[in-house]
Design a protein around this motif. Structure first.
Motif, PDB file in Angstrom:
ATOM      1  N   ASP A   8       0.809  -1.220   0.000  1.00 49.68           N
ATOM      2  CA  ASP A   8       0.000   0.000   0.000  1.00 49.68           C
ATOM      3  C   ASP A   8       0.843   1.271   0.000  1.00 49.68           C
ATOM      4  O   ASP A   8       0.303   2.367   0.117  1.00 49.68           O
ATOM      5  CB  ASP A   8      -0.943   0.018   1.213  1.00 49.68           C
ATOM      6  CG  ASP A   8      -2.132  -0.909   1.020  1.00 49.68           C
ATOM      7  OD1 ASP A   8      -2.471  -1.219  -0.137  1.00 49.68           O
ATOM      8  OD2 ASP A   8      -2.713  -1.328   2.038  1.00 49.68           O
ATOM      9  N   GLY A   9       2.159   1.140  -0.095  1.00 48.57           N
ATOM     10  CA  GLY A   9       3.047   2.299  -0.138  1.00 48.57           C
ATOM     11  C   GLY A   9       4.218   2.010  -1.057  1.00 48.57           C
ATOM     12  O   GLY A   9       4.376   0.892  -1.554  1.00 48.57           O
ATOM     13  N   PHE A  10       5.044   3.011  -1.300  1.00 50.60           N
ATOM     14  CA  PHE A  10       6.215   2.853  -2.158  1.00 50.60           C
ATOM     15  C   PHE A  10       7.133   1.798  -1.541  1.00 50.60           C
ATOM     16  O   PHE A  10       7.503   1.896  -0.375  1.00 50.60           O
ATOM     17  CB  PHE A  10       6.939   4.203  -2.290  1.00 50.60           C
ATOM     18  CG  PHE A  10       8.010   4.208  -3.321  1.00 50.60           C
ATOM     19  CD1 PHE A  10       7.694   4.279  -4.667  1.00 50.60           C
ATOM     20  CD2 PHE A  10       9.344   4.130  -2.956  1.00 50.60           C
ATOM     21  CE1 PHE A  10       8.692   4.281  -5.640  1.00 50.60           C
ATOM     22  CE2 PHE A  10      10.352   4.130  -3.908  1.00 50.60           C
ATOM     23  CZ  PHE A  10      10.024   4.207  -5.260  1.00 50.60           C
ATOM     24  N   PHE A  11       7.482   0.781  -2.325  1.00 49.07           N
ATOM     25  CA  PHE A  11       8.271  -0.346  -1.818  1.00 49.07           C
ATOM     26  C   PHE A  11       9.060  -0.949  -2.973  1.00 49.07           C
ATOM     27  O   PHE A  11       8.513  -1.157  -4.057  1.00 49.07           O
ATOM     28  CB  PHE A  11       7.343  -1.408  -1.207  1.00 49.07           C
ATOM     29  CG  PHE A  11       8.021  -2.702  -0.854  1.00 49.07           C
ATOM     30  CD1 PHE A  11       8.874  -2.797   0.231  1.00 49.07           C
ATOM     31  CD2 PHE A  11       7.797  -3.834  -1.615  1.00 49.07           C
ATOM     32  CE1 PHE A  11       9.492  -3.991   0.555  1.00 49.07           C
ATOM     33  CE2 PHE A  11       8.410  -5.039  -1.295  1.00 49.07           C
ATOM     34  CZ  PHE A  11       9.255  -5.113  -0.216  1.00 49.07           C
ATOM     35  N   ALA A  12      10.328  -1.225  -2.749  1.00 53.85           N
ATOM     36  CA  ALA A  12      11.191  -1.891  -3.730  1.00 53.85           C
ATOM     37  C   ALA A  12      11.202  -1.141  -5.057  1.00 53.85           C
ATOM     38  O   ALA A  12      11.255  -1.746  -6.118  1.00 53.85           O
ATOM     39  CB  ALA A  12      10.752  -3.344  -3.918  1.00 53.85           C
ATOM     40  N   GLY A  13      11.125   0.172  -4.985  1.00 52.46           N
ATOM     41  CA  GLY A  13      11.137   0.979  -6.193  1.00 52.46           C
ATOM     42  C   GLY A  13       9.820   0.999  -6.943  1.00 52.46           C
ATOM     43  O   GLY A  13       9.753   1.478  -8.075  1.00 52.46           O
ATOM     44  N   LEU A  14       8.772   0.469  -6.314  1.00 54.26           N
ATOM     45  CA  LEU A  14       7.479   0.342  -6.989  1.00 54.26           C
ATOM     46  C   LEU A  14       6.414   1.189  -6.313  1.00 54.26           C
ATOM     47  O   LEU A  14       6.319   1.230  -5.087  1.00 54.26           O
ATOM     48  CB  LEU A  14       7.012  -1.113  -6.964  1.00 54.26           C
ATOM     49  CG  LEU A  14       7.954  -2.145  -7.585  1.00 54.26           C
ATOM     50  CD1 LEU A  14       7.469  -3.549  -7.277  1.00 54.26           C
ATOM     51  CD2 LEU A  14       8.062  -1.912  -9.078  1.00 54.26           C
ATOM     52  N   GLU A  15       5.599   1.826  -7.130  1.00 51.87           N
ATOM     53  CA  GLU A  15       4.422   2.518  -6.611  1.00 51.87           C
ATOM     54  C   GLU A  15       3.470   1.472  -6.037  1.00 51.87           C
ATOM     55  O   GLU A  15       3.491   0.307  -6.442  1.00 51.87           O
ATOM     56  CB  GLU A  15       3.733   3.312  -7.727  1.00 51.87           C
ATOM     57  CG  GLU A  15       4.565   4.478  -8.254  1.00 51.87           C
ATOM     58  CD  GLU A  15       4.828   5.555  -7.208  1.00 51.87           C
ATOM     59  OE1 GLU A  15       3.975   5.760  -6.317  1.00 51.87           O
ATOM     60  OE2 GLU A  15       5.903   6.184  -7.280  1.00 51.87           O
ATOM     61  N   PRO A  16       2.606   1.843  -5.095  1.00 51.47           N
ATOM     62  CA  PRO A  16       1.695   0.883  -4.468  1.00 51.47           C
ATOM     63  C   PRO A  16       0.821   0.154  -5.489  1.00 51.47           C
ATOM     64  O   PRO A  16       0.320   0.761  -6.428  1.00 51.47           O
ATOM     65  CB  PRO A  16       0.837   1.753  -3.552  1.00 51.47           C
ATOM     66  CG  PRO A  16       1.597   3.020  -3.366  1.00 51.47           C
ATOM     67  CD  PRO A  16       2.434   3.203  -4.587  1.00 51.47           C
ATOM     68  N   THR A  17       0.670  -1.145  -5.276  1.00 51.27           N
ATOM     69  CA  THR A  17      -0.190  -1.967  -6.136  1.00 51.27           C
ATOM     70  C   THR A  17      -1.439  -2.440  -5.399  1.00 51.27           C
ATOM     71  O   THR A  17      -2.371  -2.910  -6.036  1.00 51.27           O
ATOM     72  CB  THR A  17       0.565  -3.213  -6.635  1.00 51.27           C
ATOM     73  OG1 THR A  17       0.893  -4.026  -5.496  1.00 51.27           O
ATOM     74  CG2 THR A  17       1.821  -2.850  -7.399  1.00 51.27           C
ATOM     75  N   GLY A  18      -1.422  -2.370  -4.066  1.00 46.71           N
ATOM     76  CA  GLY A  18      -2.527  -2.908  -3.281  1.00 46.71           C
ATOM     77  C   GLY A  18      -2.508  -4.429  -3.198  1.00 46.71           C
ATOM     78  O   GLY A  18      -3.385  -5.031  -2.588  1.00 46.71           O
ATOM     79  N   LYS A  19      -1.499  -5.058  -3.782  1.00 46.54           N
ATOM     80  CA  LYS A  19      -1.427  -6.524  -3.791  1.00 46.54           C
ATOM     81  C   LYS A  19      -0.814  -7.041  -2.499  1.00 46.54           C
ATOM     82  O   LYS A  19      -0.005  -6.388  -1.863  1.00 46.54           O
ATOM     83  CB  LYS A  19      -0.606  -7.002  -4.982  1.00 46.54           C
ATOM     84  CG  LYS A  19      -1.283  -6.682  -6.306  1.00 46.54           C
ATOM     85  CD  LYS A  19      -0.477  -7.196  -7.467  1.00 46.54           C
ATOM     86  CE  LYS A  19      -1.222  -6.878  -8.765  1.00 46.54           C
ATOM     87  NZ  LYS A  19      -0.508  -7.405  -9.916  1.00 46.54           N
ATOM     88  N   LYS A  20      -1.219  -8.249  -2.153  1.00 51.98           N
ATOM     89  CA  LYS A  20      -0.706  -8.927  -0.957  1.00 51.98           C
ATOM     90  C   LYS A  20       0.562  -9.691  -1.319  1.00 51.98           C
ATOM     91  O   LYS A  20       0.691 -10.204  -2.424  1.00 51.98           O
ATOM     92  CB  LYS A  20      -1.738  -9.922  -0.421  1.00 51.98           C
ATOM     93  CG  LYS A  20      -3.078  -9.305  -0.109  1.00 51.98           C
ATOM     94  CD  LYS A  20      -3.171  -9.008   1.335  1.00 51.98           C
ATOM     95  CE  LYS A  20      -4.584  -8.524   1.659  1.00 51.98           C
ATOM     96  NZ  LYS A  20      -4.610  -7.633   2.757  1.00 51.98           N
ATOM     97  N   ILE A  21       1.474  -9.749  -0.362  1.00 54.72           N
ATOM     98  CA  ILE A  21       2.670 -10.576  -0.520  1.00 54.72           C
ATOM     99  C   ILE A  21       2.715 -11.590   0.614  1.00 54.72           C
ATOM    100  O   ILE A  21       2.192 -11.358   1.705  1.00 54.72           O
ATOM    101  CB  ILE A  21       3.980  -9.749  -0.550  1.00 54.72           C
ATOM    102  CG1 ILE A  21       4.213  -8.971   0.769  1.00 54.72           C
ATOM    103  CG2 ILE A  21       3.996  -8.786  -1.728  1.00 54.72           C
ATOM    104  CD1 ILE A  21       5.423  -9.395   1.504  1.00 54.72           C
ATOM    105  N   GLU A  22       3.325 -12.715   0.308  1.00 54.69           N
ATOM    106  CA  GLU A  22       3.614 -13.742   1.318  1.00 54.69           C
ATOM    107  C   GLU A  22       4.898 -14.416   0.887  1.00 54.69           C
ATOM    108  O   GLU A  22       4.970 -14.961  -0.220  1.00 54.69           O
ATOM    109  CB  GLU A  22       2.490 -14.768   1.411  1.00 54.69           C
ATOM    110  CG  GLU A  22       2.781 -15.830   2.446  1.00 54.69           C
ATOM    111  CD  GLU A  22       1.642 -16.814   2.643  1.00 54.69           C
ATOM    112  OE1 GLU A  22       1.941 -18.023   2.654  1.00 54.69           O
ATOM    113  OE2 GLU A  22       0.489 -16.383   2.770  1.00 54.69           O
ATOM    114  N   ALA A  23       5.906 -14.327   1.734  1.00 55.34           N
ATOM    115  CA  ALA A  23       7.215 -14.881   1.376  1.00 55.34           C
ATOM    116  C   ALA A  23       7.844 -15.577   2.573  1.00 55.34           C
ATOM    117  O   ALA A  23       7.791 -15.075   3.689  1.00 55.34           O
ATOM    118  CB  ALA A  23       8.132 -13.768   0.884  1.00 55.34           C
ATOM    119  N   ARG A  24       8.435 -16.711   2.294  1.00 54.83           N
ATOM    120  CA  ARG A  24       9.204 -17.421   3.316  1.00 54.83           C
ATOM    121  C   ARG A  24      10.612 -16.848   3.341  1.00 54.83           C
ATOM    122  O   ARG A  24      11.142 -16.436   2.314  1.00 54.83           O
ATOM    123  CB  ARG A  24       9.276 -18.914   2.997  1.00 54.83           C
ATOM    124  CG  ARG A  24       7.957 -19.607   3.129  1.00 54.83           C
ATOM    125  CD  ARG A  24       8.147 -21.119   3.052  1.00 54.83           C
ATOM    126  NE  ARG A  24       6.939 -21.778   3.476  1.00 54.83           N
ATOM    127  CZ  ARG A  24       6.584 -21.981   4.737  1.00 54.83           C
ATOM    128  NH1 ARG A  24       7.357 -21.578   5.713  1.00 54.83           N
ATOM    129  NH2 ARG A  24       5.459 -22.588   5.036  1.00 54.83           N
TER     130      ARG A  24
END
Length: 154
Positions: free
Chosen positions: A92-108
């Motif tokens: 929901d915010g600027f992250f990893a050089g990317l504008e917000p996408t509203g997408k969910k992440i799940e990472a191990r």
């Protein structure tokens, strides 16, 4: 192998570290270290010192305001505690050089908490950043089409 008392002290520090991260309590995160230091192995970056660690954490919280790391089993080494965890959040915010996408992440990920006795020296984070980028739509999904070969290629 570390004594049972030392293992218990280290485990308490690691669990307090996760609690503070998940509560977005930057002072609490800083307090778990003897000297604050993160090594983000997937990015080849080291964040050394309180100011750099605060910047790292602030960036993560701003980019993924609901970021949460769920620790799994802790494994003790002579000078470290290794924790596999699952990190979730919403972009929901600027992250990893990317504008917000509203997408969910799940990472191990695998986190190695390095100790000198009972003093936390560093958290090393290993994760598959490509998984996050796929979830954000930057990379194609696994098993998707590969780039077309130039004409005339065998």
């Amino acid at each position: 192998m570390a004594s049972a008392d030392l293992r218990a002290a280290r485990e308490a520090i690691v669990m307090e570290h996760f609690r503070a991260e998940n509560a977005h309590d930057l002072d609490g995160v800083i307090a778990t270290f003897e000297h604050p230091r993160y090594r983000m192995m997937h990015l080849g970056r080291t964040h050394d010192g309180e100011e750099e660690v605060r910047q790292l954490m602030t960036g993560l919280i701003n980019g993924l305001p609901d970021i949460h790391a769920e620790p799994g089993e802790l494994r003790h080494l002579d000078d470290a505690v290794v924790v596999e965890c699952v990190t979730t959040g919403t972009h929901d915010g600027f992250f990893a050089g990317l504008e917000p996408t509203g997408k969910k992440i799940e990472a191990r990920s695998a986190c190695i908490f390095e100790f000198d006795g009972d003093k936390l020296q560093c958290e090393k984070v290993y994760l598959d950043f490509a998984t996050i980028l796929r979830q954000l739509g930057v990379l194609p999904p696994l098993g998707g089409p590969v780039a077309a070969q130039p004409s005339g290629a065998d």
